[in-house]
Write a protein that holds these residues in place. Structure first.
Motif, PDB file in Angstrom:
ATOM      1  N   LEU A   1       0.801  -1.226   0.000  1.00  0.00           N
ATOM      2  CA  LEU A   1       0.000   0.000   0.000  1.00  0.00           C
ATOM      3  C   LEU A   1       0.833   1.275   0.000  1.00  0.00           C
ATOM      4  O   LEU A   1       0.281   2.373   0.055  1.00  0.00           O
ATOM      5  CB  LEU A   1      -0.962  -0.004   1.194  1.00  0.00           C
ATOM      6  CG  LEU A   1      -2.058  -1.060   1.103  1.00  0.00           C
ATOM      7  CD1 LEU A   1      -2.858  -1.123   2.392  1.00  0.00           C
ATOM      8  CD2 LEU A   1      -2.963  -0.794  -0.079  1.00  0.00           C
TER       9      LEU A   1
ATOM     10  N   ALA B   1      -0.046   4.146  -2.147  1.00  0.00           N
ATOM     11  CA  ALA B   1      -1.333   4.760  -1.809  1.00  0.00           C
ATOM     12  C   ALA B   1      -1.362   5.132  -0.321  1.00  0.00           C
ATOM     13  O   ALA B   1      -2.411   5.100   0.319  1.00  0.00           O
ATOM     14  CB  ALA B   1      -2.474   3.798  -2.144  1.00  0.00           C
ATOM     15  N   TRP B   2      -0.227   5.534   0.210  1.00  0.00           N
ATOM     16  CA  TRP B   2      -0.097   5.787   1.646  1.00  0.00           C
ATOM     17  C   TRP B   2      -1.064   6.834   2.175  1.00  0.00           C
ATOM     18  O   TRP B   2      -1.481   6.770   3.330  1.00  0.00           O
ATOM     19  CB  TRP B   2       1.344   6.158   1.998  1.00  0.00           C
ATOM     20  CG  TRP B   2       1.852   7.410   1.370  1.00  0.00           C
ATOM     21  CD1 TRP B   2       2.509   7.529   0.181  1.00  0.00           C
ATOM     22  CD2 TRP B   2       1.756   8.735   1.899  1.00  0.00           C
ATOM     23  NE1 TRP B   2       2.818   8.840  -0.076  1.00  0.00           N
ATOM     24  CE2 TRP B   2       2.380   9.606   0.968  1.00  0.00           C
ATOM     25  CE3 TRP B   2       1.214   9.279   3.057  1.00  0.00           C
ATOM     26  CZ2 TRP B   2       2.457  10.981   1.167  1.00  0.00           C
ATOM     27  CZ3 TRP B   2       1.301  10.646   3.265  1.00  0.00           C
ATOM     28  CH2 TRP B   2       1.921  11.487   2.328  1.00  0.00           C
ATOM     29  N   ARG B   3      -1.454   7.785   1.346  1.00  0.00           N
ATOM     30  CA  ARG B   3      -2.380   8.831   1.799  1.00  0.00           C
ATOM     31  C   ARG B   3      -3.791   8.286   2.052  1.00  0.00           C
ATOM     32  O   ARG B   3      -4.585   8.908   2.741  1.00  0.00           O
ATOM     33  CB  ARG B   3      -2.473   9.947   0.758  1.00  0.00           C
ATOM     34  CG  ARG B   3      -1.285  10.860   0.718  1.00  0.00           C
ATOM     35  CD  ARG B   3      -1.469  11.949  -0.342  1.00  0.00           C
ATOM     36  NE  ARG B   3      -0.395  12.891  -0.346  1.00  0.00           N
ATOM     37  CZ  ARG B   3       0.734  12.748  -1.028  1.00  0.00           C
ATOM     38  NH1 ARG B   3       0.917  11.676  -1.761  1.00  0.00           N
ATOM     39  NH2 ARG B   3       1.671  13.662  -0.970  1.00  0.00           N
ATOM     40  N   GLU B   4      -4.074   7.134   1.489  1.00  0.00           N
ATOM     41  CA  GLU B   4      -5.414   6.552   1.576  1.00  0.00           C
ATOM     42  C   GLU B   4      -5.559   5.556   2.720  1.00  0.00           C
ATOM     43  O   GLU B   4      -6.585   4.902   2.831  1.00  0.00           O
ATOM     44  CB  GLU B   4      -5.750   5.840   0.254  1.00  0.00           C
ATOM     45  CG  GLU B   4      -5.605   6.698  -0.983  1.00  0.00           C
ATOM     46  CD  GLU B   4      -6.469   7.947  -0.949  1.00  0.00           C
ATOM     47  OE1 GLU B   4      -7.619   7.868  -0.481  1.00  0.00           O
ATOM     48  OE2 GLU B   4      -5.982   9.005  -1.378  1.00  0.00           O
ATOM     49  N   THR B   5      -4.527   5.405   3.549  1.00  0.00           N
ATOM     50  CA  THR B   5      -4.576   4.430   4.634  1.00  0.00           C
ATOM     51  C   THR B   5      -4.184   5.080   5.954  1.00  0.00           C
ATOM     52  O   THR B   5      -3.683   6.195   5.984  1.00  0.00           O
ATOM     53  CB  THR B   5      -3.601   3.254   4.388  1.00  0.00           C
ATOM     54  OG1 THR B   5      -2.276   3.692   4.666  1.00  0.00           O
ATOM     55  CG2 THR B   5      -3.688   2.724   2.971  1.00  0.00           C
ATOM     56  N   ASP B   6      -4.399   4.337   7.020  1.00  0.00           N
ATOM     57  CA  ASP B   6      -3.923   4.784   8.322  1.00  0.00           C
ATOM     58  C   ASP B   6      -2.804   3.866   8.829  1.00  0.00           C
ATOM     59  O   ASP B   6      -2.552   3.771  10.021  1.00  0.00           O
ATOM     60  CB  ASP B   6      -5.069   4.866   9.332  1.00  0.00           C
ATOM     61  CG  ASP B   6      -5.770   3.533   9.530  1.00  0.00           C
ATOM     62  OD1 ASP B   6      -5.389   2.526   8.903  1.00  0.00           O
ATOM     63  OD2 ASP B   6      -6.721   3.490  10.342  1.00  0.00           O
TER      64      ASP B   6
ATOM     65  N   GLN C   1       4.336   9.519   7.300  1.00  0.00           N
ATOM     66  CA  GLN C   1       3.600  10.275   6.293  1.00  0.00           C
ATOM     67  C   GLN C   1       4.370  11.529   5.880  1.00  0.00           C
ATOM     68  O   GLN C   1       4.438  11.864   4.697  1.00  0.00           O
ATOM     69  CB  GLN C   1       2.217  10.659   6.815  1.00  0.00           C
ATOM     70  CG  GLN C   1       1.287   9.473   6.970  1.00  0.00           C
ATOM     71  CD  GLN C   1      -0.013   9.852   7.639  1.00  0.00           C
ATOM     72  OE1 GLN C   1      -0.416  11.013   7.676  1.00  0.00           O
ATOM     73  NE2 GLN C   1      -0.697   8.859   8.197  1.00  0.00           N
TER      74      GLN C   1
END
Length: 144
Positions: free
Chosen positions: A71, A74-79, A86
């Motif tokens: 992921l 797509a790090w901005r879309e996960t926690d 981040q």
């Protein structure tokens, strides 16, 4: 793909200089996780198959999870990533895509999380992996 020029063989002094950067990177206070996230993310942006392959293997050996590796683009879309991670990923993207510049907002976030020494180490890590990506892509280094 056929490998092109071998920098180590044809320009050993240049390769030695790059290894000097690697030696510096190993001496920094950057955490292993931060180093690996920077290496993988910059390599993804640059499309460097050789480096993505190498650094995802290294990250797994150092305990990074498959999910976080998968992921990462797509790090901005996960926690799944800490606030510090981040910030480092944002800086990695902006420095790798330097034509867009390192934004004031990203730099200010870095300053709120890290001291100047750590920020300098992050920038040098990003710069070093981008140089390795350029070498690997230009010389079509084969996957191992």
């Amino acid at each position: 793909m056929q490998t092109r020029v071998n920098i180590l063989q044809t320009q050993p002094e240049a390769y030695k200089a790059m290894m000097g950067l690697e030696k510096y990177i190993t001496s920094t206070s950057l955490s292993s996780t931060h180093k690996e996230l920077i290496k993988i993310r910059a390599s993804q942006i640059n499309g460097c198959a050789y480096c993505i392959n190498m650094h995802t293997k290294e990250a797994r050996k150092k305990g990074e999870t498959e999910q976080r590796i998968y992921l990462l683009n797509a790090w901005r879309e996960t926690d799944l990533y800490t606030t510090e991670e981040q910030a480092i990923l944002a800086m990695t993207e902006e420095v790798t895509l330097i034509q867009n510049k390192l934004s004031k907002a990203t730099y200010e976030q870095e300053k709120s999380l890290f001291d100047e020494r750590y920020i300098a180490e992050i920038i040098m890590m990003i710069t070093t992996i981008n140089a390795w990506n350029s070498i690997a892509i230009a010389t079509t280094m084969p996957l191992d």
